[in-house]
Write an enzyme that holds these catalytic residues in place. Sequence first.
Site, PDB file in Angstrom:
ATOM      1  CG  ASP A  65      -6.400   2.823  -1.646  1.00 36.44           C
ATOM      2  OD1 ASP A  65      -5.398   2.741  -1.917  1.00 36.44           O
ATOM      3  OD2 ASP A  65      -6.980   2.549  -0.610  1.00 36.44           O
ATOM      4  CB  CYS A  68      -1.257  -0.040   1.229  1.00 38.07           C
ATOM      5  SG  CYS A  68      -0.139   0.124   2.893  1.00 38.07           S
ATOM      6  CG  HIS A  83      -4.810   1.078   3.352  1.00 36.03           C
ATOM      7  ND1 HIS A  83      -3.997   0.012   2.748  1.00 36.03           N
ATOM      8  CD2 HIS A  83      -5.726   1.597   2.749  1.00 36.03           C
ATOM      9  CE1 HIS A  83      -4.524   0.293   1.334  1.00 36.03           C
ATOM     10  NE2 HIS A  83      -5.680   1.289   1.515  1.00 36.03           N
TER      11      HIS A  83
END
Length: 846
Positions: free
Chosen positions: A516, A435, A493
């Site tokens: 994202d 991530c 995250h």
Amino acid sequence: MASAWGRDFQGMCWSLLCARFHVPEQPVLFPTHLLSSSKVFNTFSLQIPSLRDAATGRGCDSQQSHPTRTGQDGDAARGGRELYKEKTVPSPGTLLEATQPPSAPLFTPPLDRQRGHLLPRGCGVPGDSALPAEPGQVPGRAPAAAPAAPAPPSAGTMAEELVLETWDLHCDRNGQEHRTADMGCKVLVVRRGQPFTITLRFSGRGYEEGVDKLAFNVATGPCPNETSGTSFHFVMTDCPEESCWSAVNQQQDGESLSVSLCSPPNACIGRYSMTLETRTDYQGSSFQIGDFVLLFNPWHPEDTVFMRDENERREYVLSQHGLIYQGTCDYIFSIPWNFGQFEDEILDICLNMLDINPKHLRDQNRDCSRRNDPVYIGRVVSAMVNCNDEDRGVLFGRWDNRYEDGMSPMAWIGSVDILKRWKKFGCQPVKYGQCWVFAAVACTVMRCLGVPSRVVTNYNSAHDTNANLTIDRYVNEKGEQERSSWDKIWNFHCWVESWMARPDLAAGYDGWQALDPTPQEKSEGVYCCGPAPVKAIKEGDMQLKYDIPFIFAEVNADVVYWVVQGDGMEKQSIRSSDVGKYISTKSVGRDSREDITHNYKYPEGSEEERAVFEKAEHQKKSIGEEDEGLHLRIKVSEGANKGSDFDVFAVVSNNTDEERVCRVTLCARATSHNGTVGPLCGLTDPADIDIEPRAEKRVPLRILYEEYRDKLTQDNLIKVVALLNDHQTGDILVAVRDIYVENPKIKIRILGEPMQNRKLVAEISLVNPLAVPLNGCVFVVEGTGLTDGHFVKELEEPLEPQAEAKFRMDLMPRLSGLQKLMVDFESDQLTGVKSYRNVIIAPQPM
């Protein structure tokens, strides 16, 4: 017969047109392929301005993509104007060479350069191989003027044609003014809505206002046209227009003319070509004067990415290095990252990324026309940074600790190496990312294109696959995971926030937008997420674009633990609201953490928070958290370092006035940062304890290095679960904590006085803290403005236990100001060991 008839017919048409418009008729020979009077009219009309416009128009269709693009029919349709191309001499001072487009007619009546008359056959035209060149014509320059034909009675004396000799795009000066000089590009890079200056130098005479007319054409994309907003024609005037492309006469010095060009603040970003058109009386020419790149402009108040604060613009657009937060909510630490958005080749790579995205391949014209919108760009970048759609994306994601055929996600310290590898290997996905790597690369691309962006980290981040805003976890009476679930809690995250207006939504949603690029769930059939207004996430406005429910769950979902007892009965233990903790990003101008949790959610338990949950239609099916008589939490001792044993404790507090008896169990397992649980690292036998009223007791668990050494993933995480069974009430309490096992420290010393363009020495060292040798030891050093790419130092011998590895390297700082020198260390036993050192470089003395 047909050819003879065609020539007679065309000659008759030519005579009629000459008589109608009082143009002296000259003997001409038409090629046999011109068999229609319409082609004669088109050829002739280019000498008459009013007819030329009617005959050619300004439009652009699929066959004619730009009015003055070299080699297109539009060049021929403008009467055989000369198109000039660069020779090997680069600008500024570029020498011009006349060429004729390949698609031009075999013969076009030539112009007298001095008087604009039609010339008889035999007068040289540049690029016309069928016509002999006049004596004295110099290659690469305008040919010598041919003897003029008799002027028509109404013509009078005409001015000499204006011919461009050289030009200067002032890449350095414009780059400084547009804050793009650090990109080091060989082409001009400017920001939309802000003027930039070019200088034109003409041959023989200067520009004369009222006599000469100048116009410019700019175009972007493979199929530019005015309707789509990808092609523009505009004339030079005395005052600029803010709502469209403009050219303003800035200053004239003899044969040199400075022109200020400016795009509107909503222009499409990308690569542009630029052409100059000159016209004097009936004479006209077209000159290709180069290419440039247009970017978003957060300094312009009318740009949709405008950011008011200069310090924030410096941090989120211009800064090429930063910090990314990792660890756990109980142990937050940062790693350095080299974004490097101004490094060589990065801008070109980012633009290529836009050009190979699936939307561009499906409809090039529509894709290029939407590149004025940062919302659209954000969705494209979010999708292209990962490769899950088989779209030639940048990064291949992997979370199973098997990275032998690529690079471990923990080993990266910057985006530049990743993007250059992607380009080098033909846009094949780079292995591997997780991530923070996805987010950092997306941040680099967005900053490069001019959109203010930052990487944010959410601790205890929920991955809610069924969109019910609840994460259910099942454990047995020993604290071991009883069954797996697609829903997970990541200990952290990362995603990107980009700053932009949202004119596509109602008022109030401008500002930070969450993007994202980590591939988790599909959005409109593609693995991308956002941009989602952070304000909409906080307010629970689930219906707005884009992907708000998914991000809302990441920071707001409830966690319900279920204990599966020996008889198969499931007992609800606790409902936790600990999701979405300590949302963090680097502070502006400082190497410290800024907590931005308040941007995403109201304080836990507040009236505003309850109202948001009602708006989000969240049904609280689980029981409320009560003030139990017993409380359970987990603590960790000092010294949870790689290579060492350490203790964790289940701490039980009795908040009642009565003695209580309970049973406590502790379980420790290796885990990954995405919540995947691994092998057992430690376990206690169930222990019955008596707790005095208002007292506290601890139950220890010793975690041994020999137990976790070969089980720990490269995330260095151990998940500890404590279970408490209250014998008096029958209640079961659960406490969970992720423990980060610390790597050793890398020491960085700077030797010498840091000054721009003066050699500097860095000394880097690390001590092996383990009881075993380290094999395959590699240091990677990188720092924008300090190193040329990344420096790799491989140790020839294993690093023995408690031994120190030390080396020195030379630096040549090319940029002044605050820079970061970043170091990563990899070996068979220690991975992802990182450190950095801030270096303030003094400017070079004048």
